[in-house]
Design a protein around this motif. Structure first.
Motif, PDB file in Angstrom:
ATOM      1  N   VAL A   4       0.861  -1.171   0.000  1.00 19.97           N
ATOM      2  CA  VAL A   4       0.000   0.000   0.000  1.00 19.97           C
ATOM      3  C   VAL A   4       0.897   1.220   0.000  1.00 19.97           C
ATOM      4  O   VAL A   4       1.799   1.329   0.820  1.00 19.97           O
ATOM      5  CB  VAL A   4      -0.912   0.038   1.245  1.00 19.97           C
ATOM      6  CG1 VAL A   4      -1.742   1.301   1.264  1.00 19.97           C
ATOM      7  CG2 VAL A   4      -1.806  -1.180   1.296  1.00 19.97           C
ATOM      8  N   LEU A   5       0.673   2.135  -0.923  1.00 16.25           N
ATOM      9  CA  LEU A   5       1.462   3.360  -1.008  1.00 16.25           C
ATOM     10  C   LEU A   5       0.664   4.534  -0.491  1.00 16.25           C
ATOM     11  O   LEU A   5      -0.523   4.654  -0.742  1.00 16.25           O
ATOM     12  CB  LEU A   5       1.852   3.652  -2.463  1.00 16.25           C
ATOM     13  CG  LEU A   5       2.768   2.643  -3.129  1.00 16.25           C
ATOM     14  CD1 LEU A   5       2.953   3.012  -4.589  1.00 16.25           C
ATOM     15  CD2 LEU A   5       4.103   2.611  -2.439  1.00 16.25           C
ATOM     16  N   PHE A   6       1.341   5.436   0.216  1.00  8.63           N
ATOM     17  CA  PHE A   6       0.757   6.703   0.620  1.00  8.63           C
ATOM     18  C   PHE A   6       1.474   7.778  -0.163  1.00  8.63           C
ATOM     19  O   PHE A   6       2.677   7.737  -0.309  1.00  8.63           O
ATOM     20  CB  PHE A   6       0.957   6.968   2.115  1.00  8.63           C
ATOM     21  CG  PHE A   6       0.254   5.995   3.014  1.00  8.63           C
ATOM     22  CD1 PHE A   6      -0.949   5.422   2.649  1.00  8.63           C
ATOM     23  CD2 PHE A   6       0.793   5.652   4.225  1.00  8.63           C
ATOM     24  CE1 PHE A   6      -1.601   4.533   3.483  1.00  8.63           C
ATOM     25  CE2 PHE A   6       0.162   4.771   5.076  1.00  8.63           C
ATOM     26  CZ  PHE A   6      -1.040   4.210   4.698  1.00  8.63           C
ATOM     27  N   GLY A  10      -0.722   7.551  -4.643  1.00 17.20           N
ATOM     28  CA  GLY A  10      -1.198   6.366  -3.949  1.00 17.20           C
ATOM     29  C   GLY A  10      -2.398   6.678  -3.097  1.00 17.20           C
ATOM     30  O   GLY A  10      -3.135   7.639  -3.328  1.00 17.20           O
ATOM     31  N   SER A  12      -4.271   7.882   0.253  1.00 17.58           N
ATOM     32  CA  SER A  12      -3.990   8.851   1.312  1.00 17.58           C
ATOM     33  C   SER A  12      -3.994   8.148   2.653  1.00 17.58           C
ATOM     34  O   SER A  12      -4.857   7.315   2.914  1.00 17.58           O
ATOM     35  CB  SER A  12      -5.057   9.946   1.328  1.00 17.58           C
ATOM     36  OG  SER A  12      -5.020  10.654   0.127  1.00 17.58           O
ATOM     37  N   PRO A  13      -3.041   8.489   3.531  1.00 18.33           N
ATOM     38  CA  PRO A  13      -3.053   7.896   4.864  1.00 18.33           C
ATOM     39  C   PRO A  13      -4.237   8.436   5.643  1.00 18.33           C
ATOM     40  O   PRO A  13      -4.761   9.505   5.331  1.00 18.33           O
ATOM     41  CB  PRO A  13      -1.733   8.359   5.469  1.00 18.33           C
ATOM     42  CG  PRO A  13      -1.363   9.580   4.728  1.00 18.33           C
ATOM     43  CD  PRO A  13      -1.946   9.424   3.343  1.00 18.33           C
ATOM     44  N   ASN A  70       6.950   4.526   3.657  1.00 14.95           N
ATOM     45  CA  ASN A  70       5.875   5.485   3.440  1.00 14.95           C
ATOM     46  C   ASN A  70       4.665   4.764   2.847  1.00 14.95           C
ATOM     47  O   ASN A  70       4.152   5.135   1.808  1.00 14.95           O
ATOM     48  CB  ASN A  70       6.364   6.602   2.511  1.00 14.95           C
ATOM     49  CG  ASN A  70       5.438   7.792   2.523  1.00 14.95           C
ATOM     50  OD1 ASN A  70       4.640   7.959   3.432  1.00 14.95           O
ATOM     51  ND2 ASN A  70       5.547   8.620   1.498  1.00 14.95           N
ATOM     52  N   GLY A  71       4.251   3.721   3.500  1.00 10.78           N
ATOM     53  CA  GLY A  71       3.150   2.875   3.044  1.00 10.78           C
ATOM     54  C   GLY A  71       3.318   1.514   3.666  1.00 10.78           C
ATOM     55  O   GLY A  71       4.142   1.326   4.552  1.00 10.78           O
ATOM     56  N   PHE A  94       7.409  -2.938  -3.680  1.00  7.89           N
ATOM     57  CA  PHE A  94       7.082  -1.655  -3.058  1.00  7.89           C
ATOM     58  C   PHE A  94       7.991  -0.545  -3.591  1.00  7.89           C
ATOM     59  O   PHE A  94       7.526   0.524  -3.986  1.00  7.89           O
ATOM     60  CB  PHE A  94       7.202  -1.761  -1.536  1.00  7.89           C
ATOM     61  CG  PHE A  94       6.936  -0.460  -0.826  1.00  7.89           C
ATOM     62  CD1 PHE A  94       5.638  -0.065  -0.547  1.00  7.89           C
ATOM     63  CD2 PHE A  94       7.973   0.363  -0.442  1.00  7.89           C
ATOM     64  CE1 PHE A  94       5.384   1.138   0.092  1.00  7.89           C
ATOM     65  CE2 PHE A  94       7.734   1.565   0.206  1.00  7.89           C
ATOM     66  CZ  PHE A  94       6.435   1.952   0.473  1.00  7.89           C
ATOM     67  N   CYS A  98       7.003   2.756  -5.877  1.00  8.37           N
ATOM     68  CA  CYS A  98       7.340   4.117  -5.449  1.00  8.37           C
ATOM     69  C   CYS A  98       8.102   4.851  -6.546  1.00  8.37           C
ATOM     70  O   CYS A  98       7.823   6.020  -6.829  1.00  8.37           O
ATOM     71  CB  CYS A  98       8.171   4.091  -4.163  1.00  8.37           C
ATOM     72  SG  CYS A  98       7.246   3.658  -2.692  1.00  8.37           S
ATOM     73  N   LYS A 107       9.681   6.936   5.209  1.00  9.26           N
ATOM     74  CA  LYS A 107       9.093   7.999   6.024  1.00  9.26           C
ATOM     75  C   LYS A 107      10.166   8.980   6.451  1.00  9.26           C
ATOM     76  O   LYS A 107      11.301   8.603   6.711  1.00  9.26           O
ATOM     77  CB  LYS A 107       8.463   7.421   7.291  1.00  9.26           C
ATOM     78  CG  LYS A 107       7.182   6.695   7.076  1.00  9.26           C
ATOM     79  CD  LYS A 107       6.622   6.246   8.417  1.00  9.26           C
ATOM     80  CE  LYS A 107       5.323   5.498   8.222  1.00  9.26           C
ATOM     81  NZ  LYS A 107       4.781   4.993   9.488  1.00  9.26           N
TER      82      LYS A 107
END
Length: 152
Positions: A4-6, A10, A12-13, A70-71, A94, A98, A107
């Motif tokens: 899962v990407l934020f 991607g 949104s968190p 970051n995900g 991942f 990205c 992060k």
């Protein structure tokens, strides 16, 4: 394997209000106190990235989840060797996603975060900080360092 990407391309968190919607009831606080006494999750390094490992006895499988990304990138295996292989695949997927979406994969930590504690603990910490001629932030930082040292 799950990724899962934020970020801009991607998902949104969750917002802080979404994460905190339920709040910390007395029952949640008691559960958090119980968890503090338990051992830490197992840690594994895969291609230089830390992952926490849990074992699910019902499914008879290990689950790994990378930290500091970051995900989300998780992975599963029935043995340590399979866990390492699947973890490397998950991390590779991942990082490639990205790169394709121009999202920073790791992060960034600013050094700032909100801490929610009881008013009594807040008042006592303030008294201790004043008695040592240090700021409340310095007292919190000292407490966090002590926690890290004793948790390692």
């Amino acid at each position: 394997m799950g990724v899962v990407l934020f970020g801009s391309s991607g998902i949104s968190p969750p917002t802080s209000s979404e994460r905190n919607r339920q709040g910390r009831s007395g029952k949640c606080q008691a559960m958090a106190r119980k968890r503090r006494g338990k051992s830490m999750k197992n840690l594994m390094m895969i291609n230089g990235v830390k992952a926490f490992i849990d074992y699910d006895p019902d499914a008879e499988t290990f689950r790994g989840e990378f930290v500091g990304l970051n995900g989300g990138a998780d992975f599963y295996g029935e043995s340590i060797a399979q866990l390492e292989t699947e973890g490397a695949k998950s991390l590779s997927v991942f990082l490639e996603m990205c790169k394709e979406r121009d999202i920073e994969p790791y992060k960034n930590f600013s050094g700032k975060f909100n801490v929610r504690i009881s008013p009594e603990v807040h008042a006592r910490l303030n008294e201790i900080a004043l008695s040592q001629s240090i700021s409340l932030n310095a007292a919190v930082e000292n407490a966090v360092y002590d926690y890290i040292e004793h948790s390692a």
